[in-house]
Design a protein around this motif. Structure first.
Motif, PDB file in Angstrom:
ATOM      1  N   ARG A 114     -32.830   4.456   2.296  1.00 39.88           N
ATOM      2  CA  ARG A 114     -33.222   5.242   1.118  1.00 39.88           C
ATOM      3  C   ARG A 114     -34.681   5.658   1.195  1.00 39.88           C
ATOM      4  O   ARG A 114     -35.035   6.784   0.870  1.00 39.88           O
ATOM      5  N   PRO A 119     -21.627  13.489 -10.243  1.00 37.95           N
ATOM      6  CA  PRO A 119     -22.929  13.027  -9.770  1.00 37.95           C
ATOM      7  C   PRO A 119     -22.907  12.748  -8.271  1.00 37.95           C
ATOM      8  O   PRO A 119     -21.893  12.308  -7.740  1.00 37.95           O
ATOM      9  N   PHE A 120     -24.010  13.039  -7.627  1.00 39.86           N
ATOM     10  CA  PHE A 120     -24.114  12.816  -6.183  1.00 39.86           C
ATOM     11  C   PHE A 120     -25.502  12.246  -5.924  1.00 39.86           C
ATOM     12  O   PHE A 120     -26.496  12.817  -6.349  1.00 39.86           O
ATOM     13  N   PRO A 121     -25.585  11.082  -5.287  1.00 37.74           N
ATOM     14  CA  PRO A 121     -26.903  10.450  -5.141  1.00 37.74           C
ATOM     15  C   PRO A 121     -27.847  11.256  -4.253  1.00 37.74           C
ATOM     16  O   PRO A 121     -27.389  11.943  -3.340  1.00 37.74           O
ATOM     17  N   GLY A 122     -29.137  11.151  -4.547  1.00 33.37           N
ATOM     18  CA  GLY A 122     -30.146  11.840  -3.741  1.00 33.37           C
ATOM     19  C   GLY A 122     -29.994  11.607  -2.239  1.00 33.37           C
ATOM     20  O   GLY A 122     -30.042  12.555  -1.455  1.00 33.37           O
ATOM     21  N   PRO A 123     -29.806  10.342  -1.810  1.00 34.49           N
ATOM     22  CA  PRO A 123     -29.669  10.094  -0.367  1.00 34.49           C
ATOM     23  C   PRO A 123     -28.320  10.553   0.191  1.00 34.49           C
ATOM     24  O   PRO A 123     -28.014  10.333   1.363  1.00 34.49           O
ATOM     25  N   ARG A 158     -23.208   6.422   2.026  1.00 35.13           N
ATOM     26  CA  ARG A 158     -21.747   6.241   2.114  1.00 35.13           C
ATOM     27  C   ARG A 158     -21.295   6.100   3.560  1.00 35.13           C
ATOM     28  O   ARG A 158     -20.117   5.840   3.823  1.00 35.13           O
ATOM     29  N   TRP A 213     -14.603  10.399 -13.399  1.00 37.54           N
ATOM     30  CA  TRP A 213     -16.056  10.585 -13.491  1.00 37.54           C
ATOM     31  C   TRP A 213     -16.701  10.766 -12.129  1.00 37.54           C
ATOM     32  O   TRP A 213     -17.517  11.632 -11.913  1.00 37.54           O
ATOM     33  N   GLN A 214     -16.312   9.909 -11.187  1.00 36.86           N
ATOM     34  CA  GLN A 214     -16.894  10.011  -9.839  1.00 36.86           C
ATOM     35  C   GLN A 214     -15.904   9.494  -8.812  1.00 36.86           C
ATOM     36  O   GLN A 214     -15.265   8.461  -9.021  1.00 36.86           O
ATOM     37  N   ALA A 238     -22.764   4.849 -16.324  1.00 39.25           N
ATOM     38  CA  ALA A 238     -22.965   4.358 -14.943  1.00 39.25           C
ATOM     39  C   ALA A 238     -23.475   2.917 -14.881  1.00 39.25           C
ATOM     40  O   ALA A 238     -23.714   2.384 -13.800  1.00 39.25           O
ATOM     41  N   LYS A 249     -17.348  -2.226 -11.751  1.00 42.23           N
ATOM     42  CA  LYS A 249     -18.771  -2.551 -11.808  1.00 42.23           C
ATOM     43  C   LYS A 249     -19.039  -3.201 -13.146  1.00 42.23           C
ATOM     44  O   LYS A 249     -18.748  -2.574 -14.169  1.00 42.23           O
ATOM     45  N   THR A 275     -21.315  -2.437  -7.371  1.00 39.66           N
ATOM     46  CA  THR A 275     -21.979  -1.232  -7.868  1.00 39.66           C
ATOM     47  C   THR A 275     -21.065  -0.049  -7.554  1.00 39.66           C
ATOM     48  O   THR A 275     -20.060  -0.203  -6.852  1.00 39.66           O
ATOM     49  N   ILE A 276     -21.403   1.108  -8.074  1.00 41.04           N
ATOM     50  CA  ILE A 276     -20.564   2.285  -7.819  1.00 41.04           C
ATOM     51  C   ILE A 276     -20.681   2.669  -6.350  1.00 41.04           C
ATOM     52  O   ILE A 276     -19.684   2.783  -5.643  1.00 41.04           O
ATOM     53  N   GLU A 277     -21.901   2.869  -5.892  1.00 46.56           N
ATOM     54  CA  GLU A 277     -22.109   3.142  -4.474  1.00 46.56           C
ATOM     55  C   GLU A 277     -22.093   1.826  -3.700  1.00 46.56           C
ATOM     56  O   GLU A 277     -22.237   0.749  -4.283  1.00 46.56           O
TER      57      GLU A 277
HETATM   58  P1  XMP Z   1     -24.715   2.339  -8.604  1.00 46.71           P
HETATM   59  O1  XMP Z   1     -24.362   2.351  -7.169  1.00 46.71           O
HETATM   60  O2  XMP Z   1     -26.090   1.797  -8.867  1.00 46.71           O
HETATM   61  O3  XMP Z   1     -24.774   3.878  -9.035  1.00 46.71           O
HETATM   62  O4  XMP Z   1     -23.680   1.675  -9.465  1.00 46.71           O
HETATM   63  C1  XMP Z   1     -24.855   4.355 -10.350  1.00 46.71           C
HETATM   64  C2  XMP Z   1     -24.836   5.870 -10.330  1.00 46.71           C
HETATM   65  O5  XMP Z   1     -26.059   6.373  -9.783  1.00 46.71           O
HETATM   66  C3  XMP Z   1     -25.788   7.181  -8.650  1.00 46.71           C
HETATM   67  N1  XMP Z   1     -26.824   6.889  -7.645  1.00 46.71           N
HETATM   68  C4  XMP Z   1     -27.885   7.664  -7.387  1.00 46.71           C
HETATM   69  N2  XMP Z   1     -28.259   8.846  -7.904  1.00 46.71           N
HETATM   70  N3  XMP Z   1     -30.152   8.863  -6.477  1.00 46.71           N
HETATM   71  C5  XMP Z   1     -29.389   9.459  -7.425  1.00 46.71           C
HETATM   72  O6  XMP Z   1     -29.741  10.546  -7.880  1.00 46.71           O
HETATM   73  C6  XMP Z   1     -29.841   7.678  -5.917  1.00 46.71           C
HETATM   74  O7  XMP Z   1     -30.538   7.189  -5.058  1.00 46.71           O
HETATM   75  C7  XMP Z   1     -28.646   7.056  -6.402  1.00 46.71           C
HETATM   76  N4  XMP Z   1     -28.032   5.898  -6.092  1.00 46.71           N
HETATM   77  C8  XMP Z   1     -26.928   5.810  -6.885  1.00 46.71           C
HETATM   78  C9  XMP Z   1     -24.416   6.778  -8.181  1.00 46.71           C
HETATM   79  O8  XMP Z   1     -23.793   7.818  -7.449  1.00 46.71           O
HETATM   80  C10 XMP Z   1     -23.733   6.461  -9.467  1.00 46.71           C
HETATM   81  O9  XMP Z   1     -23.262   7.640 -10.103  1.00 46.71           O
END
Ligand code: XMP
Length: 430
Positions: free
Chosen positions: A216, A307-311, A316, A350-351, A385, A422, A426-428
């Protein structure tokens, strides 16, 4: 200006956004501002019709007792105080005002009109952006996410060619995602868009790095460096567009006052690259940001994407990223999204995404032993989330997705469905 405005002053309530939402639900635009706003600043806000002092239980912000400047009372604006035991102005409420009370305050005492809608909001923002920007130039990091896309569309409408967008393809985008950003913004909205192909650079830096936090950090840090390099190539840019939205502004009792006010630089850019920020969405909730995007003519898929994480796919493709697994996670994700859309699950869940772990398992293909990767499917529902439950996907849909992944994705011989809520998962995965 098209819209009337009710100002909520944050005096430490934890329900500023609830109140703002309640006022907007009555059709009147409202904004939260810090308790230490000056009379001059308040007067400079367009069309202010009234002020609500939102004090919470004890008028404390970050453990400090707070009070508004006496000058504010002298502006003669209609004012009420919420949750404050010793209000200095006429009327005092001990809880959030009910609908009837709010209506009376907004429409009778303040004489506000119910003229808050996305069309008016956009027109007002465009005027405000033009006032702020003048003849100057604006830079924007356009990831293709909802917030940055909507800001881009808004800035294009407001200042057109004075805006330069930079899209960095870090190689961890989903299938066709970068292509679609370029197509929508360059071809349809005629944006001045710089596309940076940084795929090799990112994958090179990430080679052999297995630790999730390290991954990250590398992705975030490298993103700033690429963006900085592009910014330095451009001349005379003074402003930076940012997709800050309401939820980014933390609820008070804690930090609202500070956050609403701060004009910080984009996280991590060097000191000598200081920009003034343009943040036209900072008063919008997520659903309002989406409505704004639709009104600005962005494609539905871009505005309503999950939603899609920054990294990106980097978190994944578990462990040290390899190109074959990255390709597998990207192709499997595309199949999952296609099949979810066909089954109508894209509007319900949702995701949902795929993950590829960094180990292999034994299998059989064409009567021969193979040793290949597995794809894990995750589909969850959540409100905030913070906790999440697993979607009970129809067995036949899962079978269809599995069959397609096994037939179409190279180097994969096994598909699993993640059943973990969760917490504890965690989600990711990283
Ligand atoms: P976790 O894995 O913490 O994720 O249960 C909760 C939500 O946050 C998103 N996520 C991110 N979004 N930058 C983002 O913008 C990130 O680094 C990041 N990491 C997790 C994840 O997809 C989920 O919706």
């Amino acid at each position: 200006m098209k819209q009337d405005l009710i100002v909520i002053l944050d005096l430490g309530s934890t329900r500023n956004t609830v109140l703002a939402r309640a006022i907007r639900d009555l059709g009147v635009y409202s904004e939260i501002h810090p308790h230490d706003i000056t009379a001059q600043e308040l007067k400079a806000l367009p069309n202010v019709k009234g002020v609500i002092l939102n004090g919470g239980e004890n008028r404390m912000v970050e453990g400090q007792a707070v009070e508004i400047s006496r000058d504010l009372y002298e502006l003669g604006l209609p004012m009420i105080s919420v949750d404050y035991p010793q209000s200095q102005c006429g009327v005092r409420y001990d809880t959030l005002p009910d609908r009837e009370t709010l209506e009376k305050f907004l429409f009778q005492e303040c004489g506000a009109e119910a003229n808050w809608n996305m069309k008016n909001f956009i027109e007002d923002q465009i005027e405000l952006i033009r006032r702020q920007v003048g003849e100057r130039k604006v830079l924007l990091a356009l990831s293709g996410g909802v917030d940055s896309s909507v800001v881009a569309a808004m800035l294009i409408r407001a200042v057109g060619s004075q805006l330069t967008c930079v899209h960095v393809n870090h190689g961890l985008m989903r299938k066709n995602e970068s292509e679609s950003v370029v197509k929508v913004f360059r071809d349809q909205l005629h944006a001045n868009l710089i596309y940076v192909d940084a795929v090799e650079r990112f994958l090179g830096k990430l080679e052999g790095v297995a630790d999730p936090e390290q991954k990250r950090k590398i992705i975030g840090g490298e993103f700033i460096r690429v963006f900085e390099e592009e910014a330095r190539k451009l001349e005379g840019i003074e402003l930076l567009g940012q997709g800050t939205i309401y939820p980014d502004i933390i609820e008070s009792g804690t930090k609202t006052a500070k956050m609403v006010k701060s004009h910080h630089n984009v996280g991590g850019l060097p000191e000598d690259l200081k920009f003034e920020l343009v943040e036209p969405l900072k008063q919008l909730f997520k659903d309002e940001v989406r409505a704004c995007g639709v009104e600005l003519g962005l494609p539905h898929d871009m505005v309503y994407r999950q939603p899609f994480p920054g990294p990106g796919l980097g978190v994944r493709c578990l462990g040290a990223i390899t190109r074959d697994r990255l390709e597998a996670v990207r192709e499997a994700d595309a199949i999952l999204r296609e099949e979810f859309a066909k089954a109508g699950l894209d509007k319900k869940v949702w995701q949902y995404f795929t993950v590829v772990p960094d180990f292999k398992s034994v299998g059989m293909k064409n009567n021969a032993r193979v040793f290949e990767y597995m794809v894990i499917i995750r589909a969850i529902n959540t409100v905030d989330a913070m906790t999440a439950s697993v979607e009970k996907v129809d067995w036949e849909v899962l079978e269809r997705i599995t069959n397609r992944i096994l037939a179409e994705v190279a180097n994969v011989n096994r598909v699993c469905y993640d059943m973990s809520p969760k917490p504890p998962a965690t989600i990711e995965f990283e």
